[in-house]
Design a protein around this motif. Structure first.
Motif, PDB file in Angstrom:
ATOM      1  N   GLU B  96       0.842  -1.194   0.000  1.00  0.00           N
ATOM      2  CA  GLU B  96       0.000   0.000   0.000  1.00  0.00           C
ATOM      3  C   GLU B  96       0.885   1.254   0.000  1.00  0.00           C
ATOM      4  O   GLU B  96       0.629   2.225  -0.714  1.00  0.00           O
ATOM      5  CB  GLU B  96      -0.914   0.038   1.237  1.00  0.00           C
ATOM      6  CG  GLU B  96      -2.039  -0.985   1.220  1.00  0.00           C
ATOM      7  CD  GLU B  96      -1.561  -2.411   1.511  1.00  0.00           C
ATOM      8  OE1 GLU B  96      -0.498  -2.557   2.164  1.00  0.00           O
ATOM      9  OE2 GLU B  96      -2.215  -3.371   1.064  1.00  0.00           O
ATOM     10  N   ASN B  97       1.920   1.167   0.797  1.00  0.00           N
ATOM     11  CA  ASN B  97       2.880   2.270   0.863  1.00  0.00           C
ATOM     12  C   ASN B  97       3.554   2.486  -0.499  1.00  0.00           C
ATOM     13  O   ASN B  97       3.707   3.601  -0.988  1.00  0.00           O
ATOM     14  CB  ASN B  97       3.923   1.941   1.941  1.00  0.00           C
ATOM     15  CG  ASN B  97       4.829   3.126   2.214  1.00  0.00           C
ATOM     16  OD1 ASN B  97       4.407   4.263   2.009  1.00  0.00           O
ATOM     17  ND2 ASN B  97       6.048   2.865   2.643  1.00  0.00           N
ATOM     18  N   SER B 100       1.200   4.149  -2.910  1.00  0.00           N
ATOM     19  CA  SER B 100       1.015   5.590  -2.708  1.00  0.00           C
ATOM     20  C   SER B 100       2.214   6.380  -3.245  1.00  0.00           C
ATOM     21  O   SER B 100       2.083   7.493  -3.739  1.00  0.00           O
ATOM     22  CB  SER B 100       0.765   5.901  -1.224  1.00  0.00           C
ATOM     23  OG  SER B 100       1.969   5.783  -0.510  1.00  0.00           O
ATOM     24  N   LYS B 101       3.416   5.768  -3.235  1.00  0.00           N
ATOM     25  CA  LYS B 101       4.577   6.431  -3.852  1.00  0.00           C
ATOM     26  C   LYS B 101       4.371   6.554  -5.357  1.00  0.00           C
ATOM     27  O   LYS B 101       4.679   7.592  -5.947  1.00  0.00           O
ATOM     28  CB  LYS B 101       5.846   5.584  -3.615  1.00  0.00           C
ATOM     29  CG  LYS B 101       6.503   5.804  -2.263  1.00  0.00           C
ATOM     30  CD  LYS B 101       7.914   5.221  -2.324  1.00  0.00           C
ATOM     31  CE  LYS B 101       8.350   4.620  -1.004  1.00  0.00           C
ATOM     32  NZ  LYS B 101       9.516   3.728  -1.183  1.00  0.00           N
ATOM     33  N   LYS B 104       1.902   9.150  -6.150  1.00  0.00           N
ATOM     34  CA  LYS B 104       2.488  10.472  -5.948  1.00  0.00           C
ATOM     35  C   LYS B 104       3.299  10.910  -7.179  1.00  0.00           C
ATOM     36  O   LYS B 104       3.243  12.060  -7.603  1.00  0.00           O
ATOM     37  CB  LYS B 104       3.410  10.452  -4.710  1.00  0.00           C
ATOM     38  CG  LYS B 104       3.309  11.754  -3.897  1.00  0.00           C
ATOM     39  CD  LYS B 104       3.942  11.608  -2.528  1.00  0.00           C
ATOM     40  CE  LYS B 104       5.381  12.058  -2.521  1.00  0.00           C
ATOM     41  NZ  LYS B 104       6.095  11.657  -1.298  1.00  0.00           N
ATOM     42  N   LYS B 108      -2.930  10.202 -10.150  1.00  0.00           N
ATOM     43  CA  LYS B 108      -4.019   9.563  -9.412  1.00  0.00           C
ATOM     44  C   LYS B 108      -4.593   8.352 -10.132  1.00  0.00           C
ATOM     45  O   LYS B 108      -5.261   7.510  -9.530  1.00  0.00           O
ATOM     46  CB  LYS B 108      -5.130  10.590  -9.145  1.00  0.00           C
ATOM     47  CG  LYS B 108      -4.649  11.755  -8.274  1.00  0.00           C
ATOM     48  CD  LYS B 108      -5.779  12.375  -7.472  1.00  0.00           C
ATOM     49  CE  LYS B 108      -5.272  13.319  -6.404  1.00  0.00           C
ATOM     50  NZ  LYS B 108      -4.658  14.547  -6.971  1.00  0.00           N
ATOM     51  N   LYS B 111      -4.582   5.000  -8.618  1.00  0.00           N
ATOM     52  CA  LYS B 111      -5.363   4.662  -7.418  1.00  0.00           C
ATOM     53  C   LYS B 111      -6.298   3.493  -7.682  1.00  0.00           C
ATOM     54  O   LYS B 111      -6.684   2.757  -6.773  1.00  0.00           O
ATOM     55  CB  LYS B 111      -6.180   5.881  -6.943  1.00  0.00           C
ATOM     56  CG  LYS B 111      -5.396   6.757  -5.995  1.00  0.00           C
ATOM     57  CD  LYS B 111      -6.299   7.708  -5.264  1.00  0.00           C
ATOM     58  CE  LYS B 111      -5.507   8.494  -4.247  1.00  0.00           C
ATOM     59  NZ  LYS B 111      -6.113   9.804  -4.016  1.00  0.00           N
ATOM     60  N   GLY B 114      -5.789   0.196  -6.089  1.00  0.00           N
ATOM     61  CA  GLY B 114      -5.807   0.057  -4.631  1.00  0.00           C
ATOM     62  C   GLY B 114      -6.503  -1.231  -4.183  1.00  0.00           C
ATOM     63  O   GLY B 114      -7.090  -1.963  -4.998  1.00  0.00           O
TER      64      GLY B 114
END
Ligand SMILES: Nc1ncnc2c1ncn2[C@@H]1O[C@H](COP(=O)(O)OP(=O)(O)O)[C@@H](O)[C@H]1O
Ligand SMILES: [Mg+2]
Lengths: 232, 295
Positions: B96-97, B100-101, B104, B108, B111, B114
């Protein structure tokens, strides 16, 4: 002062245009260089301002030993000489004033001094009134006077003229001669190559006669002996 | 040199630029194209060198953990990694981490991946003690159980270098060729000036102008052509680099690689382009003077 010692000039095409010249011209003299076309007059004169280098021999002009000086010194030699040609060599896009001033600008004279000097020499050749005109608005004789003004602008010790009257009618030529005489009387050496027997006989000076690359006569107050009619 | 003289040379050089019209434009364009290419190439080259240095200093190995590995198994793996002599430090980063990188730096859109659709792996980020040790750490980690793969910085960077290397060789060749063309065009333009001014030059010589006095306007004309030719490349390279830097920096945010920051780097490039411009201008002038201005 001009001194030639055993000077030879052989062009790349093997023509020996100057063959063992030994000539000394003192400061302040007036000298005619005469002889038929192709005799070597121009070559003799060109070696004085180092347009041509001698094949052998020594040439001294003022304090310069010409066969020894570096090319970078030649401009400074030329600043002590004035040179005039048959075809005037004026710049058509510049006015009379600018043509004379040009010669002083390119040797980096002070702008303030240039103006006064140009006015002075144009006065000497009686062309002060023509200062704003362009060369093509002047007669041949007037253009040659501009060329003379330019040649003496830097106060040279020697004035060299290669057939300066070659393109001019007799009367105009006489006018040029008067000016050269006046310049000579002020102490400037004058060396003049010419075909013009009338002038040589009318204004008597030392005559150096050349034929086929050899000096055949060097005589004070000499006359022009050739078939004079054919020359005029 | 006297001020009046310099002013005169300046005016002369501008006059002949103008008088040569299209010839000047051609020479100027050649400089523009050349410097544009040189500018882009230099920017790429210097950044590649920077990243190569970053890669060399990179001590990081990413050990991807097999999906479905339990917490206990992960701890076992971590212990095993810690026992390697070359390892200095280990940090865990969940998938998950990692996602998100990616979001970033790439946007988006990612996403969508996810939750259960996340295609990424949990990762142990292992720091070697020295950059040269990353290869060995990666090799040993690969052999361990529960390890899907182990990557060190060099892997993808090396592929990129091979491509860039080719670009560099070709770019350098083309730049040299263009440099040649630019010098040739400049020397031709100045030859025209010299020929059209034969008359003046012979009079200058006759009345005793020095050689350097006669040469200056021509050298200046060449230098102007080079200098003005540098203007458009300068603008393009500066704006282009700032833009590219912004975009690529985002993409590189998750890595330990950084592009050269625009500030001083661009000043260097600018100075270099101006110098090259002036140099090829003067070189062109020099060539035509050697051939056509026999002094
Ligand atoms: N640059 C040159 N190259 C080869 N031969 C030349 C050159 N200049 C002059 N000559 C030859 O040298 C000889 C003398 O020429 P020149 O000095 O011009 O004579 P003049 O001025 O008396 O008419 C002539 O035969 C001429 O053809
Ligand atoms: Mg002659």
């Amino acid at each position: 002062m001009i001194e030639f010692k055993h000077v030879f000039k052989k062009y790349a095409n093997q023509v020996v245009a100057v063959n063992d010249f030994n000539i000394k011209i003192q400061q302040g003299e007036f000298v005619y260089v005469i002889g038929p076309s192709g005799a070597g007059k121009s070559t003799f004169i060109k070696m004085m301002y180092r347009e041509e280098k001698p094949t052998s021999g020594q040439i001294k002009v003022n304090d310069y030993q010409l066969e020894e000086i570096k090319n970078s010194k030649v401009p400074f030699l030329r600043r002590e000489l004035g040179v005039v040609f048959q075809d005037f060599k004026l710049l058509p896009k510049l006015t009379i004033f600018e043509n004379v001033a040009y010669a002083l600008q390119v040797i980096e004279k002070q702008p303030a001094a240039i103006k006064a000097r140009v006015e002075h020499v144009l006065g000497l050749v009686k062309l002060a009134s023509k200062a704003p005109a362009f060369p093509n608005e002047l007669s041949g004789g007037e253009q040659q006077r501009v060329a003379i003004a330019r040649a003496i602008a830097n106060e040279p010790k020697i004035l060299i003229a290669d057939e300066p009257t070659g393109n001019l009618d007799p009367e105009t030529a006489a006018g040029i001669m008067e000016i050269l005489e006046r310049i000579n009387q002020q102490g400037t050496t004058v060396v003049m190559a010419t075909h013009n027997s009338h002038l040589v006989n009318e204004y008597r000076h030392r005559v150096i006669e050349i034929e086929g690359g050899r000096v055949i006569r060097d005589q004070d107050e000499g006359r022009f002996f050739q078939d004079e009619a054919s020359n005029f | 040199m006297k001020l009046a003289t310099f002013k005169r040379h300046l005016i002369e050089s501008f006059k002949s630029l103008k008088r040569n019209g299209w010839m000047s434009v051609a020479a100027f364009s050649a400089v523009t194209v050349t410097l544009l290419l040189v500018g882009v190439l230099l920017s790429v080259l210097m950044n590649v060198n920077k990243i190569a240095a970053d890669v060399e200093n990179d001590v990081q190995v990413r050990v991807l953990i097999n999906r479905g590995t339990t917490q206990a198994q992960q701890t076992k793996l971590k212990n095993k990694l810690e026992k390697l002599a070359e390892v200095k430090k280990i940090t865990f980063s969940s998938k998950e981490n990692e996602l998100s990188k990616v979001v970033k730096s790439y946007g988006k859109g990612f996403k969508l991946f996810g939750g259960d659709g996340n295609p990424l792996y949990d990762v142990f980020i292992v720091q070697a003690k020295k950059p040269q040790q990353t290869v060995r750490v990666a090799q040993q980690a690969k052999k361990m159980s529960f390890v899907y793969d182990a990557k060190y910085g060099g892997t993808s960077a090396k592929k990129m270098f091979a491509i860039v290397d080719n670009i560099q060789k070709w770019g350098l060749g083309i730049s040299l060729l263009l440099l040649f063309v630019a010098v040739f065009l400049i020397s031709n333009t100045i030859r025209i000036t010299i020929l059209s001014r034969q008359n003046e030059i012979s009079i200058m010589r006759l009345v005793g102008a020095t050689n350097s006095f006669i040469r200056w306007p021509f050298i200046l004309e060449g230098a102007w052509t080079g200098l003005f030719g540098a203007v458009i490349p300068l603008v393009i390279v500066n704006f282009g680099y700032v833009w590219t830097h912004r975009v690529l920096s985002q993409a590189l945010a998750s890595t330990s690689y950084r592009l050269l920051t625009p500030g001083t780097f661009l000043l260097e490039i600018d100075a270099l382009l101006i110098l090259i411009g002036i140099f090829i201008g003067a070189l062109g002038a020099g060539f035509s003077m050697r051939r056509f201005l026999k002094i």
